[in-house]
Design a protein around this motif. Structure first.
Motif, PDB file in Angstrom:
ATOM      1  N   LEU A 181      -9.149  38.837  16.373  1.00  0.00           N
ATOM      2  CA  LEU A 181      -8.923  37.602  17.087  1.00  0.00           C
ATOM      3  C   LEU A 181     -10.279  37.152  17.852  1.00  0.00           C
ATOM      4  N   ARG A 182     -10.627  38.130  18.531  1.00  0.00           N
ATOM      5  CA  ARG A 182     -11.825  37.726  19.439  1.00  0.00           C
ATOM      6  C   ARG A 182     -13.140  37.557  18.439  1.00  0.00           C
ATOM      7  N   ALA A 183     -13.150  38.348  17.582  1.00  0.00           N
ATOM      8  CA  ALA A 183     -14.249  37.983  16.537  1.00  0.00           C
ATOM      9  C   ALA A 183     -14.159  36.764  15.880  1.00  0.00           C
TER      10      ALA A 183
ATOM     11  N   LYS B 121      -6.642  28.679  19.950  1.00  0.00           N
ATOM     12  CA  LYS B 121      -7.581  28.885  20.708  1.00  0.00           C
ATOM     13  C   LYS B 121      -7.815  29.697  22.088  1.00  0.00           C
ATOM     14  N   LEU B 122      -6.496  29.872  22.523  1.00  0.00           N
ATOM     15  CA  LEU B 122      -6.288  30.667  23.573  1.00  0.00           C
ATOM     16  C   LEU B 122      -5.018  31.540  23.521  1.00  0.00           C
ATOM     17  N   LEU B 123      -5.027  32.867  23.453  1.00  0.00           N
ATOM     18  CA  LEU B 123      -3.597  33.713  23.197  1.00  0.00           C
ATOM     19  C   LEU B 123      -3.603  34.600  24.558  1.00  0.00           C
ATOM     20  N   VAL B 124      -2.377  34.059  25.041  1.00  0.00           N
ATOM     21  CA  VAL B 124      -2.000  34.868  26.211  1.00  0.00           C
ATOM     22  C   VAL B 124      -0.969  36.072  25.943  1.00  0.00           C
TER      23      VAL B 124
ATOM     24  N   GLY C 147     -13.934  34.066  22.478  1.00  0.00           N
ATOM     25  CA  GLY C 147     -14.111  35.033  21.889  1.00  0.00           C
ATOM     26  C   GLY C 147     -14.341  36.028  23.012  1.00  0.00           C
ATOM     27  N   GLU C 148     -13.456  36.056  23.929  1.00  0.00           N
ATOM     28  CA  GLU C 148     -13.571  36.999  25.094  1.00  0.00           C
ATOM     29  C   GLU C 148     -12.123  37.560  25.170  1.00  0.00           C
TER      30      GLU C 148
ATOM     31  N   GLY D  18     -10.008  32.985  22.506  1.00  0.00           N
ATOM     32  CA  GLY D  18     -10.064  33.507  23.840  1.00  0.00           C
ATOM     33  C   GLY D  18      -8.688  34.387  24.082  1.00  0.00           C
ATOM     34  N   ILE D  19      -8.513  35.702  24.752  1.00  0.00           N
ATOM     35  CA  ILE D  19      -7.375  36.333  25.029  1.00  0.00           C
ATOM     36  C   ILE D  19      -7.282  36.821  26.350  1.00  0.00           C
TER      37      ILE D  19
END
Length: 514
Positions: free
Chosen positions: A183-185, A157-160, A30-31, A189-190
């Motif tokens: 997506l953060r909400a 769970k994590l998007l780059v 969520g960051e 994680g981004i």
């Protein structure tokens, strides 16, 4: 609270080059954690380590507290980690639904169910895209949405995101930022990599700065200013973004009269003189690139006339345009501006081989190497040698190789389409300096840019396009982002907007092998 992913002491070498050294980096669920730095700072290498594309030579990766080894991108996907590169990796001849679920398609496909699932994912991102449409027919913004939907089709769970808005219009970029916030909400994680610092400040919870493969600092946006961030990135104060130019306005070089091609270009007329930098502004799709391609002979006009140095120009190919004295730096430097898998020295001399050839047409190797060495030094191209493939260079250095090609060709007119797209702040200043040098050498320069501040800082005049027409001209005293936008949206009384579907197809003439 345990980060979703934590990298500790990460090192990666390529031969003798230390790409990243002793990097610590983490992302919470969520960051949005922004990663910034000049081209060549190590951002792409770190991104590939996170996505399983590179294995580090040293250091530890932990996911949700577990020490793991990401041996390949599939291993990263299994952990919920997805990477979306600047150039999307979609199959243009497959449908949207097929691309979204590519790699997870069953042997027997229920097309109705597949499209419904794809539509649900795309709708959740706030876009309406037909899941049956071919990806090759979509815009750049829509392709980014399809890539994100594809990532969401698994347990993301994590998007780059690597430069996700580089090729987008401002309105599409803002929509993409809304997706990132959404997506953060949801708890994703981004990692957000971008040279557009206004976006970084708008969306990031933390910012990590890389320089020369090392972590400089990690801060919250509220704890620093834009100028302080730039100073950390480039290692020096950046007090003057647009260097002063001392050029004399000379003879008329380019005259365009009533140029037309379908609905894309409609009755365009303007002039550019020696020593002058003229901007061509307007929204993406306004016809700016189409005008450049017509001048360069990549497309053929339906009507109108182009004069170069007082003579009518009838270039029917890019090669003919180059022989007439025109250079063109296209917006797609990787696809059309340079031959990525060939050495720097070949790319630099490609447009004017006669100048480095001996009698009989044989290449004069000593002359070639002396010429390329001089240009690499003058343009400050950073590479291990002139024999290195262009693909091994950072984005800013790739762009400078394309510029070096036209410095070497020494034509009278240089057209630059999005000259600083995807390059960092430090490289932008160097490219602006090179543009000024071209004008000071008496070249006529036409600059197309979607960055209004770039046009304002660089140009002697700004021509603004909209719906294939020149909507107006701005002098320096009239410059403002509001003025450019207002002109680009202006419509004459009784005028009907051209349909984009009526625009002619490009002939896809090669701009590289000239």
């Amino acid at each position: 609270m345990i980060p979703f992913i934590a990298l500790t002491g990460i090192d990666k070498r390529f031969g003798g080059i230390h790409a990243i050294e002793n990097i610590d980096f983490d992302v919470m669920s969520g960051e949005v954690h922004a990663l910034v730095g000049e081209n060549g700072a190590g951002k792409s290498t770190l991104m590939r380590v996170i996505g399983g594309g590179h294995q580090p030579d040293a250091g530890v990766i932990r996911v949700e507290g577990r020490e793991i080894v990401l041996r390949n991108p599939h291993a990263a996907l299994a952990e919920g980690i997805a990477v979306i590169h600047q150039e999307t990796a979609l199959a243009p001849d497959l449908s949207v639904a097929e691309n979204v679920f590519l790699g997870a398609l069953p042997r027997m496909i229920d097309w109705r169910t597949l499209r419904e699932k794809a539509r649900a994912l795309i709708d959740s991102l706030g876009f309406e895209i037909d899941p049956a449409a071919l990806v090759g027919t979509l815009s750049a913004a829509q392709c980014q949405v399809i890539e994100i939907a594809k990532a969401l089709s698994g347990e993301l769970k994590l998007l780059v995101l690597d430069e996700p808005t580089a090729a987008l219009a401002p309105s599409d970029a803002e929509r993409l930022l809304r997706i990132v916030r959404g997506l953060r909400a949801r708890g994703v994680g981004i990692v957000y990599i971008s040279h557009r610092l206004e976006e970084v400040f708008a969306v990031a919870d933390r910012i990590t700065v890389l320089k020369d493969g090392k972590r400089v600092d990690t801060l919250k946006p509220a704890d620093l200013t834009r100028d302080e961030l730039i100073r950390k990135m480039v290692g020096r104060p950046l007090s003057v973004l647009f260097p002063e130019r001392h050029a004399t306005r000379g003879e008329l070089v380019l005259k365009v009269s009533d140029l037309a091609r379908g609905d894309a270009v409609r009755g365009v007329s303007f002039e550019v003189r020696a020593g002058e930098v003229v901007g061509l502004g307007g929204l993406i799709g306004s016809g700016r690139t189409e005008v450049a391609r017509l001048i360069f002979g990549a497309d053929r006009p339906d009507a109108g006339e182009i004069e170069l140095n007082g003579r009518r120009l009838s270039a029917r190919s890019p090669g003919a345009a180059v022989r007439a004295g025109i250079g063109f730096v296209p917006e797609d430097r990787k696809g059309q501006g340079a031959v990525l898998r060939m050495p720097i020295r070949i790319n630099v001399t490609l447009a004017a081989l006669k100048s480095v050839s001996a009698p009989g047409g044989f290449l004069a190797f000593r002359r070639e190497r002396d010429c390329v060495a001089h240009l690499m030094d003058a343009l400050r191209i950073k590479a291990r040698s002139m024999d290195a493939d262009v693909s091994t260079l950072s984005g800013g250095n790739q762009q400078k190789v394309v510029l070096a090609k036209w410095f070497h060709a020494d034509g009278n007119l240089i057209i630059l389409d999005e000259p600083t797209r995807g390059v960092d702040v430090g490289a932008k200043v160097e490219i602006y300096t090179l543009i000024n040098q071209l004008a000071e050498r008496g070249k006529a320069v036409l600059v197309i840019s979607s960055e209004h501040q770039e046009l304002i800082g660089l140009c002697d005049r700004i021509l603004v396009m909209g719906d294939g027409r020149i909507r107006g001209e701005l002098q320096p005293a009239e410059y403002s982002e509001e003025a450019i936008l207002s002109l680009s949206l202006r419509r004459d009384p009784g005028e009907t907007q051209g349909s984009p579907h009526g625009a002619p197809q490009r002939e896809n003439a090669s701009l590289t092998h000239v």
